[in-house]
Design a protein around this motif. Sequence first.
Motif, mmCIF file in Angstrom:
data_model
loop_
_atom_site.group_PDB
_atom_site.id
_atom_site.type_symbol
_atom_site.label_atom_id
_atom_site.label_comp_id
_atom_site.label_asym_id
_atom_site.label_seq_id
_atom_site.Cartn_x
_atom_site.Cartn_y
_atom_site.Cartn_z
ATOM 1 N N CYS A 16 35.516 44.900 48.542
ATOM 2 C CA CYS A 16 35.843 43.749 47.695
ATOM 3 C C CYS A 16 35.098 42.499 48.188
ATOM 4 O O CYS A 16 35.658 41.419 48.315
ATOM 5 C CB CYS A 16 37.351 43.486 47.636
ATOM 6 S SG CYS A 16 37.838 42.404 46.250
ATOM 7 N N ALA A 17 33.800 42.671 48.443
ATOM 8 C CA ALA A 17 32.932 41.560 48.826
ATOM 9 C C ALA A 17 32.350 40.919 47.566
ATOM 10 O O ALA A 17 32.335 41.527 46.487
ATOM 11 C CB ALA A 17 31.812 42.051 49.734
ATOM 12 N N PHE A 18 31.841 39.686 47.725
ATOM 13 C CA PHE A 18 31.346 38.923 46.589
ATOM 14 C C PHE A 18 29.878 38.557 46.803
ATOM 15 O O PHE A 18 29.530 37.920 47.805
ATOM 16 C CB PHE A 18 32.173 37.649 46.394
ATOM 17 C CG PHE A 18 33.581 37.913 45.933
ATOM 18 C CD1 PHE A 18 33.939 37.719 44.612
ATOM 19 C CD2 PHE A 18 34.542 38.385 46.823
ATOM 20 C CE1 PHE A 18 35.224 37.977 44.179
ATOM 21 C CE2 PHE A 18 35.833 38.646 46.399
ATOM 22 C CZ PHE A 18 36.177 38.441 45.072
ATOM 23 N N PHE A 20 40.956 35.910 38.653
ATOM 24 C CA PHE A 20 40.501 34.600 38.193
ATOM 25 C C PHE A 20 41.441 33.980 37.158
ATOM 26 O O PHE A 20 41.248 32.828 36.770
ATOM 27 C CB PHE A 20 39.081 34.694 37.632
ATOM 28 C CG PHE A 20 38.073 35.230 38.618
ATOM 29 C CD1 PHE A 20 38.257 35.090 39.987
ATOM 30 C CD2 PHE A 20 36.938 35.894 38.179
ATOM 31 C CE1 PHE A 20 37.336 35.594 40.901
ATOM 32 C CE2 PHE A 20 36.013 36.392 39.080
ATOM 33 C CZ PHE A 20 36.207 36.251 40.441
ATOM 34 N N ILE A 21 42.453 34.721 36.738
ATOM 35 C CA ILE A 21 43.474 34.082 35.896
ATOM 36 C C ILE A 21 44.313 33.124 36.736
ATOM 37 O O ILE A 21 45.037 32.297 36.180
ATOM 38 C CB ILE A 21 44.385 35.115 35.186
ATOM 39 C CG1 ILE A 21 45.261 35.878 36.183
ATOM 40 C CG2 ILE A 21 43.562 36.070 34.330
ATOM 41 C CD1 ILE A 21 46.310 36.771 35.531
ATOM 42 N N MET A 39 34.093 32.725 41.503
ATOM 43 C CA MET A 39 33.195 32.993 40.387
ATOM 44 C C MET A 39 32.255 31.808 40.140
ATOM 45 O O MET A 39 31.641 31.696 39.075
ATOM 46 C CB MET A 39 33.988 33.325 39.118
ATOM 47 C CG MET A 39 34.887 32.200 38.626
ATOM 48 S SD MET A 39 36.024 32.682 37.278
ATOM 49 C CE MET A 39 34.899 32.900 35.913
ATOM 50 N N ALA A 40 32.117 30.941 41.133
ATOM 51 C CA ALA A 40 31.211 29.800 41.001
ATOM 52 C C ALA A 40 29.801 30.296 40.697
ATOM 53 O O ALA A 40 29.279 31.181 41.377
ATOM 54 C CB ALA A 40 31.222 28.978 42.285
ATOM 55 N N GLY A 41 29.199 29.737 39.675
ATOM 56 C CA GLY A 41 27.878 30.179 39.231
ATOM 57 C C GLY A 41 27.930 31.047 37.995
ATOM 58 O O GLY A 41 26.894 31.499 37.499
ATOM 59 N N VAL A 42 29.119 31.285 37.444
ATOM 60 C CA VAL A 42 29.258 32.145 36.268
ATOM 61 C C VAL A 42 28.476 31.604 35.071
ATOM 62 O O VAL A 42 28.066 32.358 34.182
ATOM 63 C CB VAL A 42 30.753 32.328 35.909
ATOM 64 C CG1 VAL A 42 31.368 31.013 35.437
ATOM 65 C CG2 VAL A 42 30.935 33.407 34.853
ATOM 66 N N TYR A 66 41.731 31.212 42.801
ATOM 67 C CA TYR A 66 40.682 32.176 43.126
ATOM 68 C C TYR A 66 39.408 31.962 42.317
ATOM 69 O O TYR A 66 38.435 32.699 42.491
ATOM 70 C CB TYR A 66 41.200 33.607 42.923
ATOM 71 C CG TYR A 66 42.376 33.939 43.805
ATOM 72 C CD1 TYR A 66 42.235 33.971 45.185
ATOM 73 C CD2 TYR A 66 43.632 34.169 43.270
ATOM 74 C CE1 TYR A 66 43.312 34.244 46.016
ATOM 75 C CE2 TYR A 66 44.724 34.435 44.087
ATOM 76 C CZ TYR A 66 44.554 34.478 45.460
ATOM 77 O OH TYR A 66 45.629 34.733 46.280
ATOM 78 N N ARG A 67 39.385 30.972 41.459
ATOM 79 C CA ARG A 67 38.224 30.783 40.582
ATOM 80 C C ARG A 67 36.976 30.304 41.311
ATOM 81 O O ARG A 67 35.872 30.417 40.791
ATOM 82 C CB ARG A 67 38.584 29.823 39.444
ATOM 83 C CG ARG A 67 39.517 30.451 38.427
ATOM 84 C CD ARG A 67 39.879 29.512 37.313
ATOM 85 N NE ARG A 67 40.929 30.092 36.484
ATOM 86 C CZ ARG A 67 41.772 29.393 35.743
ATOM 87 N NH1 ARG A 67 41.698 28.061 35.737
ATOM 88 N NH2 ARG A 67 42.699 29.987 35.019
ATOM 89 N N HIS A 68 37.153 29.768 42.523
ATOM 90 C CA HIS A 68 35.963 29.363 43.283
ATOM 91 C C HIS A 68 35.073 30.561 43.578
ATOM 92 O O HIS A 68 33.864 30.403 43.814
ATOM 93 C CB HIS A 68 36.379 28.690 44.602
ATOM 94 C CG HIS A 68 37.065 29.611 45.563
ATOM 95 N ND1 HIS A 68 38.411 29.936 45.450
ATOM 96 C CD2 HIS A 68 36.604 30.299 46.643
ATOM 97 C CE1 HIS A 68 38.744 30.763 46.429
ATOM 98 N NE2 HIS A 68 37.671 30.996 47.165
#
Length: 521
Positions: free
Chosen positions: A257-259, A287-288, A296-299, A292-294
């Motif tokens: 579960c790496a990003f 992300f709901i 997905m930064a760059g989406v 935790y939305r940070h």
Amino acid sequence: MPMRDENANMDVKDFLDFGKASMDFIVNYMETLRDRPVLPNVEPGYLSQLIPEEAPKEAETWQEVFKDIERVIMPGITHWNSPNFYAYYPSSQSYASIIGELLCAGIGGVGFSWICSPAFTELEVITLNWLGKMLNLPSEFLNCGNGSGGGVIQGSASETTMICLIAAKDRKVRRIKSIHPDWDEHIIQSKLVAYSSDQANSSVEKAGLLTSVQMKLLPTDNCSLRGETLLRAIEKDLKDGLIPCYVCVTLGTTGTCAFDNLEEIGPICNQYEIWLHIDAAYAGAAFICPEYRHLMAGVQYADSFNVNCHKWLLLNFDCSAMWVKNSKYLIESLSVNRIYLAYDKEGLAPDYRHWQISLGRRFRSLKLWFVLRLYGIEGMQRHIRNSISLAQKFADYVESDERFELVTNSMALICFRLKGDNNWTKELLTRLTERKRIYVIIASLCEKYIIRFCISSRLCQEKDIEFAWKEISEQATEILQTKLHPIEKILAQSSVKSYDDIVFRIENSKHKSNNITQKIT
């Protein structure tokens, strides 16, 4: 008079009775999942010993069929929704989703275009907009945005990865042909190349195989693909005459579960006009929750985004949500028209047959609609947060026991191992699997075996985490008692804080182990 299917031994009353018995069975199954061994105790071919070789010549009663569910089917079921299931990733469900699936089957229909059943298409548009807003996706991805973006339900993340690669391949070929109309299309296609990380799901590599696009799996930094690594690969391939067309970034890799570093990768893809797809199959559900939305930064740089609702959003398989910024690229690459598919209101609503591989499609948005309404945003957020909280409790157990190493801790996935030889961790997994009281799986990271422990069931509670840890701890004790030198056993069971040193000495040399004995004596 109740209708009867003349070819089946069932009328309306039978259907109602069978349906009620099935609903009772499902409820009882869910209520007793904790008491069932999570893994089946059967061997390959077991079912052929219980079922006749030929189909019945005459119709049987539903009662005869129903009694065989427990006798024949359940012995061969791995209970994915058991509180003791911690393998892979969640295969979630809920009563709301089950009812949606039931009505989907009851209504039937094949909604490949708006006219086939307007509610099929329009509810999918609405629910994907709802979910997209819950995830805080850029408005360009929504059907209600100013552009031509929108969401669609696919069967799996594997499908979305391949569909987007097909669209990327077609878009790149069209753009090159518009500049160089005399270039041969087949030669262009032979030079296309795509990228992902060496931590990407196996389906990403398979998408390259199925689309005849070379998929390069790039090395990672602490399991995360960095922009610099991608840029070097792109520049080298351009120099070698290849044509980069697609990058699949993973937000929440399968192993740990790496990003991947989306903020670094996104601008590079945009600069080189490369399709950027985000595979957030598991972790995207989180992300709901705003906190935790940070991750997905760059989406905003992406062309497409995917999250599997059937993993962590309380929907049963299959329901994989995919959004694109510009649906025309899907339509251009996937459209095949026939006169029998035409109707007079084409173009006023999406025809989802142009957004997918197959022609036919089910009314999957119905179960999504039910879950979103019956749980609400707050209820679904509580579910995500509770899973992560339970995972943290397990991580605390691991960290409190110096025999173990906590390798990674991300979302609701904990990766850990027994300190020392890889074979110790492997034996721990073997013992746990054979006992069938909990189900975990193994992975490898930096040449070390690790055990993945993922909170998967919505039924999981603190007592289940305690049970799982007791099972793991007891088996670890038995393993180490057979592996350690008698002196080390005493130390490992004592209050002396030197377990790490013991394992280090055991692994490296007998000479150092003897030094421990000399020090103690």
